[in-house]
Design a protein around this motif. Sequence first.
Motif, PDB file in Angstrom:
ATOM      1  N   MET A  52       0.924  -1.171  -0.005  1.00 61.98           N
ATOM      2  CA  MET A  52       0.051  -0.128   0.233  1.00 61.98           C
ATOM      3  C   MET A  52       1.002   1.323   0.034  1.00 61.98           C
ATOM      4  O   MET A  52       0.588   2.275  -0.583  1.00 61.98           O
ATOM      5  N   ALA A  53       1.933   1.357   0.435  1.00 59.81           N
ATOM      6  CA  ALA A  53       2.935   2.496   0.815  1.00 59.81           C
ATOM      7  C   ALA A  53       3.694   2.570  -0.339  1.00 59.81           C
ATOM      8  O   ALA A  53       4.741   3.365  -0.473  1.00 59.81           O
ATOM      9  N   GLY A  54       3.837   1.479  -1.317  1.00 60.46           N
ATOM     10  CA  GLY A  54       4.592   1.629  -2.571  1.00 60.46           C
ATOM     11  C   GLY A  54       6.283   1.250  -2.367  1.00 60.46           C
ATOM     12  O   GLY A  54       6.991   1.290  -3.347  1.00 60.46           O
ATOM     13  N   ASN A  55       6.544   0.650  -1.267  1.00 58.16           N
ATOM     14  CA  ASN A  55       8.031   0.226  -1.285  1.00 58.16           C
ATOM     15  C   ASN A  55       8.139  -1.338  -1.447  1.00 58.16           C
ATOM     16  O   ASN A  55       9.215  -2.000  -1.186  1.00 58.16           O
ATOM     17  N   THR A  56       7.061  -1.975  -1.792  1.00 55.36           N
ATOM     18  CA  THR A  56       6.837  -3.379  -2.318  1.00 55.36           C
ATOM     19  C   THR A  56       6.795  -3.736  -3.729  1.00 55.36           C
ATOM     20  O   THR A  56       6.046  -3.003  -4.384  1.00 55.36           O
ATOM     21  N   PHE A  57       7.458  -4.766  -4.164  1.00 55.71           N
ATOM     22  CA  PHE A  57       7.485  -4.995  -5.803  1.00 55.71           C
ATOM     23  C   PHE A  57       7.325  -6.343  -6.148  1.00 55.71           C
ATOM     24  O   PHE A  57       8.021  -6.956  -5.405  1.00 55.71           O
ATOM     25  N   GLY A  58       6.332  -6.999  -6.783  1.00 57.31           N
ATOM     26  CA  GLY A  58       6.393  -8.233  -6.958  1.00 57.31           C
ATOM     27  C   GLY A  58       5.352  -9.239  -6.141  1.00 57.31           C
ATOM     28  O   GLY A  58       5.017  -8.538  -5.138  1.00 57.31           O
ATOM     29  N   GLN A  59       4.906 -10.286  -6.699  1.00 57.45           N
ATOM     30  CA  GLN A  59       3.867 -11.121  -5.855  1.00 57.45           C
ATOM     31  C   GLN A  59       4.599 -12.208  -5.347  1.00 57.45           C
ATOM     32  O   GLN A  59       4.404 -12.542  -4.022  1.00 57.45           O
ATOM     33  N   ALA A  60       4.893 -13.177  -6.247  1.00 62.55           N
ATOM     34  CA  ALA A  60       5.612 -14.415  -5.749  1.00 62.55           C
ATOM     35  C   ALA A  60       7.177 -14.257  -5.367  1.00 62.55           C
ATOM     36  O   ALA A  60       7.689 -14.813  -4.330  1.00 62.55           O
ATOM     37  N   PHE A  61       7.803 -13.549  -6.254  1.00 57.74           N
ATOM     38  CA  PHE A  61       9.339 -13.085  -5.791  1.00 57.74           C
ATOM     39  C   PHE A  61       9.050 -11.763  -5.365  1.00 57.74           C
ATOM     40  O   PHE A  61       9.019 -10.630  -6.336  1.00 57.74           O
ATOM     41  N   ARG A  62       8.926 -11.486  -4.084  1.00 62.89           N
ATOM     42  CA  ARG A  62       8.541 -10.220  -3.849  1.00 62.89           C
ATOM     43  C   ARG A  62       9.741  -9.394  -2.950  1.00 62.89           C
ATOM     44  O   ARG A  62      10.252  -9.914  -2.124  1.00 62.89           O
ATOM     45  N   ILE A  63      10.009  -8.100  -3.211  1.00 56.56           N
ATOM     46  CA  ILE A  63      10.957  -7.291  -2.643  1.00 56.56           C
ATOM     47  C   ILE A  63      10.235  -6.184  -1.943  1.00 56.56           C
ATOM     48  O   ILE A  63       9.347  -5.625  -2.377  1.00 56.56           O
ATOM     49  N   THR A  64      10.855  -5.685  -0.828  1.00 54.02           N
ATOM     50  CA  THR A  64      10.703  -4.523   0.000  1.00 54.02           C
ATOM     51  C   THR A  64      11.935  -3.780   0.137  1.00 54.02           C
ATOM     52  O   THR A  64      12.832  -4.572   0.700  1.00 54.02           O
ATOM     53  N   THR A  65      11.992  -2.564  -0.403  1.00 50.48           N
ATOM     54  CA  THR A  65      13.278  -1.879  -0.154  1.00 50.48           C
ATOM     55  C   THR A  65      13.097  -1.034   0.926  1.00 50.48           C
ATOM     56  O   THR A  65      11.898  -0.473   1.093  1.00 50.48           O
ATOM     57  N   PHE A  66      14.321  -0.599   1.612  1.00 49.78           N
ATOM     58  CA  PHE A  66      14.003   0.561   2.760  1.00 49.78           C
ATOM     59  C   PHE A  66      15.414   1.451   2.574  1.00 49.78           C
ATOM     60  O   PHE A  66      16.285   1.088   1.887  1.00 49.78           O
ATOM     61  N   GLY A  67      15.433   2.256   3.161  1.00 43.86           N
ATOM     62  CA  GLY A  67      16.546   3.242   3.451  1.00 43.86           C
ATOM     63  C   GLY A  67      16.499   4.805   2.671  1.00 43.86           C
ATOM     64  O   GLY A  67      15.956   4.752   1.821  1.00 43.86           O
ATOM     65  N   GLU A  68      17.225   5.538   3.497  1.00 45.33           N
ATOM     66  CA  GLU A  68      17.442   6.910   2.743  1.00 45.33           C
ATOM     67  C   GLU A  68      18.701   7.135   2.288  1.00 45.33           C
ATOM     68  O   GLU A  68      19.549   6.552   2.834  1.00 45.33           O
ATOM     69  N   SER A  69      18.857   8.120   1.322  1.00 42.95           N
ATOM     70  CA  SER A  69      20.233   8.342   0.924  1.00 42.95           C
ATOM     71  C   SER A  69      21.394   8.647   2.082  1.00 42.95           C
ATOM     72  O   SER A  69      22.359   7.997   1.878  1.00 42.95           O
TER      73      SER A  69
END
Lengths: 360, 360, 360, 360
Positions: free
Chosen positions: A1-18
């Motif tokens: 929902m907050a847009g930091n996840t991509f994919g469904q079966a092979f799913r990634i969530t990224t985090f972190g600031e520059s």
Amino acid sequence: MAGNTFGQAFRITTFGESHGRALGVTIDGCPAGLPIDEDFIQAELARRRPGQSKIVTQRKEADRVDILSGIFEGHSTGTPIAMVIFNADARSKDYSHIADKFRPSHADFTYQQKYGRRDYRGGGRSSARETAARVAAGAIAKLLLRRAGLSIAAYVSQVGELALNTPPTALDLSQVEATPVRCPDPQMAERMIELIQRVRKAGDTIGGVVSAVVKHCPVGLGDPVFDKLHADLAKAMLSINACKGFEYGSGFAGVAMRGSEHNDLFYDADGQVKTRSNHSGGIQGGIANGMDIYFRCAFKPVATIVAGQESVNEVGEKVEVTGKGRHDPCVVPRAVPIVEAMTALVLADHLLRQRMVQMA
Amino acid sequence: MAGNTFGQAFRITTFGESHGRALGVTIDGCPAGLPIDEDFIQAELARRRPGQSKIVTQRKEADRVDILSGIFEGHSTGTPIAMVIFNADARSKDYSHIADKFRPSHADFTYQQKYGRRDYRGGGRSSARETAARVAAGAIAKLLLRRAGLSIAAYVSQVGELALNTPPTALDLSQVEATPVRCPDPQMAERMIELIQRVRKAGDTIGGVVSAVVKHCPVGLGDPVFDKLHADLAKAMLSINACKGFEYGSGFAGVAMRGSEHNDLFYDADGQVKTRSNHSGGIQGGIANGMDIYFRCAFKPVATIVAGQESVNEVGEKVEVTGKGRHDPCVVPRAVPIVEAMTALVLADHLLRQRMVQMA
Amino acid sequence: MAGNTFGQAFRITTFGESHGRALGVTIDGCPAGLPIDEDFIQAELARRRPGQSKIVTQRKEADRVDILSGIFEGHSTGTPIAMVIFNADARSKDYSHIADKFRPSHADFTYQQKYGRRDYRGGGRSSARETAARVAAGAIAKLLLRRAGLSIAAYVSQVGELALNTPPTALDLSQVEATPVRCPDPQMAERMIELIQRVRKAGDTIGGVVSAVVKHCPVGLGDPVFDKLHADLAKAMLSINACKGFEYGSGFAGVAMRGSEHNDLFYDADGQVKTRSNHSGGIQGGIANGMDIYFRCAFKPVATIVAGQESVNEVGEKVEVTGKGRHDPCVVPRAVPIVEAMTALVLADHLLRQRMVQMA
Amino acid sequence: MAGNTFGQAFRITTFGESHGRALGVTIDGCPAGLPIDEDFIQAELARRRPGQSKIVTQRKEADRVDILSGIFEGHSTGTPIAMVIFNADARSKDYSHIADKFRPSHADFTYQQKYGRRDYRGGGRSSARETAARVAAGAIAKLLLRRAGLSIAAYVSQVGELALNTPPTALDLSQVEATPVRCPDPQMAERMIELIQRVRKAGDTIGGVVSAVVKHCPVGLGDPVFDKLHADLAKAMLSINACKGFEYGSGFAGVAMRGSEHNDLFYDADGQVKTRSNHSGGIQGGIANGMDIYFRCAFKPVATIVAGQESVNEVGEKVEVTGKGRHDPCVVPRAVPIVEAMTALVLADHLLRQRMVQMA
């Protein structure tokens, strides 16, 4: 929902600031039993890293990845793979001069409006540095795809007005890494490099196009209706910083064609169904047909330039914003591994999803 | 996972085959208390319907929508809204002549390979008839967006080689529905219509471009990283049958610009932050900045043509495929309401998601 | 997000109100090639249907299912399967007497508060009639599971204070349908029926327990951490109207045991690893271990009773609410097929998900 | 899909193995602007930490949390919050003695079967150590809920056969932390502690029950149909290691009641609708009605015991498994903060989701 996840079966969530403590990614859904080559992950990160050549930003970032979980005795275990890249000197710099200013064509203004606050250091979450996490995850997706025989190659096909019109099938893609601009045509590469250097000297920036080719994609990948393979690729590419357009197969040029010339006729090639032309770009009805998948991604000129620019600050006052010198004059050479990573993530996802569409 | 669902907060799932019992859609997540104007839904469907003019397919389909749930006393109740369009004469036709043949540049081959079987009648699930369900759902999304002040307008900006180069801001978008081709420039509309008729008489088909403009989008819509507003729009557009490319703001043309000319400078316009140019297309860092959002979608020529074409059948034998006369010579006039519907679905989703990003 | 979807790989979305036009469900993710026995779906609905015996509500509802999509030539095609049950005489009744009253222990008050409005006719979306859609979807899940060798059986193990203490392994589950109360022990069934009839004559209602057993579940189903097989089952069961508790394996009684008596010792049974006892209820660490899965679900007494009850209306005034006679005196006999359907949906989902956890 | 993500609007993904490099969690969807009290997070972890008292495991784990992202100047920024707990001496121990053995009633066997491999050190991903990540995320959820006025309190209500029958309303919940067993009744606490010590001395383990109460939950939280508030709570609780059962409100005891005694009558209390009794446990039709929410969770005896137990190894040979001394004799005292954390995650998710259900 907050847009930091991509994919469904092979799913990634990224985090972190520059300029926070660290960037990172968790992969959920990587099958157990995949041999994990950590050197390959690091090598992919090196292709994206700043400071790798004269035509990219001269910032020094080591981008060393730490794998925190999900790997045991050299293989994935089926549990989440978390990878972290610590930001070496996160707190050292002074960003107070842009803390309350909105840099033109950056995300400063929109983040501030959306969230009511933001980490303004180096663009915070909106920094392209976030894509390092995608490249790390994409490296693992590539390892998975290799086992299934797929290969992905991206390359720079345009810088500014310099466009390489050779079709991907006529290019020697083994030459992509031969020049820092990642254009496989040596003459064009030289001209592109010269153009980028000229632009940089002028304190300016310039756009470009990254093209990509996927070979040996199994017939059937991609879902009909909303999750068409090219629709997921389009989203993946447009989610990369500075990407402004996507086209696959005949793309925008196909608009001017007649159906009778555009249609790809099927024929039987020794028991395998192929098409005589490939305006479909390897995808029909959203599903891979076994021919090469090819697509192109437009990248705008980098927003950070040296010259002072008019802008406003958080309270609406007129201010001037000046860029610092250590930014990319042209984003596409470093975008190549990112385009590949996002392509790998889309394909790995659909490769796994494909396991569920028929009765066993 | 199986690709028939779109959206997260305002989420739709479509179902149905071209020649099955019915098409339909469920909307889950429409807020309670929205007045539902059923005539408007029907009017939107009429814009997509076959047989509406001389330049589209002459098939007759009533496309009458039945609302099965989720509305009470003229308002949404917050429960799922299910809408069904029954297929009038589903079983009447004979499709045996193409039952085992793969029509060139259709999805027959890829569906067969993906699933091991398919409903071959009229393309089954891969038929563009599925988009009727999207238009019905999009109509409700439009009703929601209107309450928030947003407006969406799409139009035909290119047919074959005939390209309208007027920027959207200089067009009178109230004229879109004035001609059957849905190009707001009357002279260009006439030329486009003539071109389409010429192509149709030749038994051929032709591509085109649909442009869209969103006005009064609240600042802040869109999520950073993967669910960038333009990334979700790109996926939405590429998920429409025959769409081959997407660009927003400066798009592919922006590639040749310098940063110094491409950057959109901020200024304060009576207390509201605006940009002097709008190469960003109203979206920065994936988030709406309050300026007009504009984008363009490329559509290939329709695959069904009159002339016989070489192909293969399910067992790999060489066959000839012949088109029937009642197909669209050019898809873009009827694609206009579909582009609008998909745009509305993306924006309604992000409008709701935006409610959650800050502390109350 | 709005709570009308269940499952991930085998995913259903239900829609419809008790007295609206129709109830229904879409299944997204059913693999292609599953033979669909429509009579079986209808037979499952008949087990849930009102009016089937003397101890359930005497309302007459035909519950005839219409399959709108996703089936072709008797098999699933991999596209969404939409099923609709039209409400025969939706508009005929008068509900004005409860339109603004909150029935005790129903969802009238909470729906009104949540949404600001509600379809008050027969409970609207909160009616247990919604479970008909689950039973239809569950029937297709059962067909899928059968192919994989799994079997599911639920039965009534308690009505009020009458508790059947025989362990499931000692019961003849083929006798479940032999009596209208769906308790496989004939003597206990008779006593339960008598108790329910007594309660009904008193204008009152009574609770009960439904137990379930899954046999031949493949080792490995279920995911660690959040989507443990028993966690998904718990959610599935608690999502059924009137369900107040769930326990699996040793459940609440296991609390009083020592580890040394509770542990299930592994042994090798002709090459297959089994456990000597089964306090784990066939699930360890959230993952099926191949032993029988068993669990129990508590159902409260139905809220609708004949006697007048004190309550308030929408403006907070004191009112009296009186039940009509045609409601279930005890919900568990009709809950049996619903428990089975929800179990089948959970297992079908995990059966498909299991295809993705290891390298091919 | 792979089961490591929980929640939709307030969504967490945990990662990490018991003896890998680190455990951690990312929270996606925490609204911007929440003041983050890091000491509070650390304090919550201390409540779950091993070695905190004489009746829990004597292992020493610092469980210090590192926040890697999503916080700036003491407030959440709306971007993902990643938190990591490094495993101090991950590689030091020797686990070869159990590397190929399946410990009874642990997840060794099922993980091996599911994935074909596993990190056997300390249970790997199946270790209850994973719940540290949940407690960290739950602490942030609690901070969010506090702002909305909600409070959550869990406590031990049963150890073995020692059951506290006092209803939660009659307990002084401020006394929960007064004893290491976390039972708010001092006399019962003393007896429970004594029982646990006796069981530990015998080298055995024992089960227990954790009860929980939520006060001041806003009316309306929870979704109808599948995501009923209690269904999500049930899944949350059953996802905790060793949890075997869940009941809310009247629970299993309510089965024996008549509708006429079970129904909670509404009345107007100075403009607020309340119920005279609360067998509904604060939830009706899946939606909070404003009364206290209460529920109970059954935990089985810990599987690790001192005495040797019969088992098999990976090749099916008969082996003996012996426990080491440093494990919990009873899990419920340390389960209290975990139950609270999972409750907070469910409520935070529904609190955000509730923002979308009505027109603005």
